[in-house]
Design an enzyme around this catalytic site. Sequence first.
Site, PDB file in Angstrom:
ATOM      1  N   LYS A 146      -9.926  -8.966   2.717  1.00 13.96           N
ATOM      2  CA  LYS A 146     -10.688  -9.277   1.931  1.00 13.96           C
ATOM      3  C   LYS A 146     -11.346 -10.699   1.947  1.00 13.96           C
ATOM      4  O   LYS A 146     -11.471 -11.522   3.077  1.00 13.96           O
ATOM      5  CB  LYS A 146      -9.638  -8.731   0.861  1.00 13.96           C
TER       6      LYS A 146
ATOM      7  N   ARG B 150      -0.444  -3.671   2.514  1.00 16.59           N
ATOM      8  CA  ARG B 150      -1.292  -2.653   2.304  1.00 16.59           C
ATOM      9  C   ARG B 150      -2.620  -3.355   3.245  1.00 16.59           C
ATOM     10  O   ARG B 150      -2.992  -4.090   2.803  1.00 16.59           O
ATOM     11  CB  ARG B 150      -2.458  -2.341   1.327  1.00 16.59           C
TER      12      ARG B 150
HETATM   13  N1  PMM Z   1      -7.375  -3.168  -2.845  1.00 16.30           N
HETATM   14  C1  PMM Z   1      -8.607  -1.878  -2.565  1.00 16.30           C
HETATM   15  C2  PMM Z   1      -8.364  -0.320  -2.415  1.00 16.30           C
HETATM   16  N2  PMM Z   1      -6.572  -0.277  -3.300  1.00 16.30           N
HETATM   17  N3  PMM Z   1      -4.298  -1.026  -3.997  1.00 16.30           N
HETATM   18  C3  PMM Z   1      -3.557  -1.588  -4.444  1.00 16.30           C
HETATM   19  N4  PMM Z   1      -2.239  -1.140  -4.352  1.00 16.30           N
HETATM   20  N5  PMM Z   1      -3.979  -3.146  -4.250  1.00 16.30           N
HETATM   21  C4  PMM Z   1      -4.908  -3.597  -3.534  1.00 16.30           C
HETATM   22  O1  PMM Z   1      -4.981  -4.460  -3.370  1.00 16.30           O
HETATM   23  C5  PMM Z   1      -5.861  -2.596  -2.913  1.00 16.30           C
HETATM   24  C6  PMM Z   1      -5.776  -1.541  -3.146  1.00 16.30           C
HETATM   25  C7  PMM Z   1      -9.607  -2.499  -2.327  1.00 16.30           C
HETATM   26  O2  PMM Z   1      -8.955  -2.766  -0.133  1.00 16.30           O
HETATM   27  P1  PMM Z   1     -10.246  -1.471   0.376  1.00 16.30           P
HETATM   28  O3  PMM Z   1     -11.310  -1.317  -0.004  1.00 16.30           O
HETATM   29  O4  PMM Z   1      -9.834  -2.286   1.599  1.00 16.30           O
HETATM   30  O5  PMM Z   1      -9.619   0.190   0.225  1.00 16.30           O
END
Ligand code: PMM
Length: 292
Positions: free
Chosen positions: A228, A268
Amino acid sequence: MTAAVIRRPSGLPVPLATLERAAVVGVLNVTPDSFSDGGDFLAADRAVEHGIRMHADGADLIDIGGESTRPGAQRVPVEEELARVLPVVAGLSAQGVPVSIDTMRADVAAAAVAAGACVVNDVSGGLADPRMYETVAELGVPFVIMHWRGHSDRMADLAHYDDVVVDVMRELSERVDGALSAGVAREAIVLDPGLGFAKEADHNWLLLQRLPELLEMGFPVLVGASRKRFLGSVLADPTGEPRPVDQRDAATDAVTAVAASLGVWAVRVHDVQRSRDAVRVAAAWRRGSQGE
Ligand code: PMM
């Protein structure tokens, strides 16, 4: 002093239900525009292949999303979201790979669980769809409630807090109350501070610094820091240029190691192998011994 136990939600499939370390959740975005893997896995067969590879590399769960949440992103129609995610959920589930569905829509959550998903991950924590809580209650699967204040096209304007940690915990408690009143089981709930969602860089750092307070709320915790923007800015070069997205994995590993050693349920991440190594190191550190 021994580290507190790792809380995990009820209703997880084996082997997730018996893990003695933080779970590694692999990110699989079936979108043209996610900030890190957008456009890479839009074709269902490539997405399934990538999910199988991440599972082989050590992901305990694959989180499939069909709608980008990058800052400024617009919503996609529900039919489009369903068409993106369902073949991938079904394809991975058929191969025995545990899958979570990353969606803000109750209908997508229900269809994905019918296709084999075993966890619902809602970045809006139930706020975006008034039917999410009752749907998750009926589905009876673990439910990730992330801290969120508004859709991506306006979340930058919502990053105002008195005390970010206190405010995030209060708002998460309100979401928990909403979920419980709709019949979601307390044991099914996972909390997530929502790093990068209506948060400035220092809001994210404060939430990480005070992660033990979030853990003390008594729920399993999931942390999503992978690649991020705040990791790019903390590693900015001397001219202030942020570290590019594809060079933030060591920073992600560092967050994984610290979060896992504090006892989060899951991280994640995009690069599964590296985080899997980091959680194994953190688990040995917590145990004070080598064996898994
Ligand atoms: N961040 C993203 C998408 N989904 N879900 C949870 N539970 N926590 C997060 O921090 C989160 C998420 C955005 O990031 P991406 O584009 O890498 O999916």
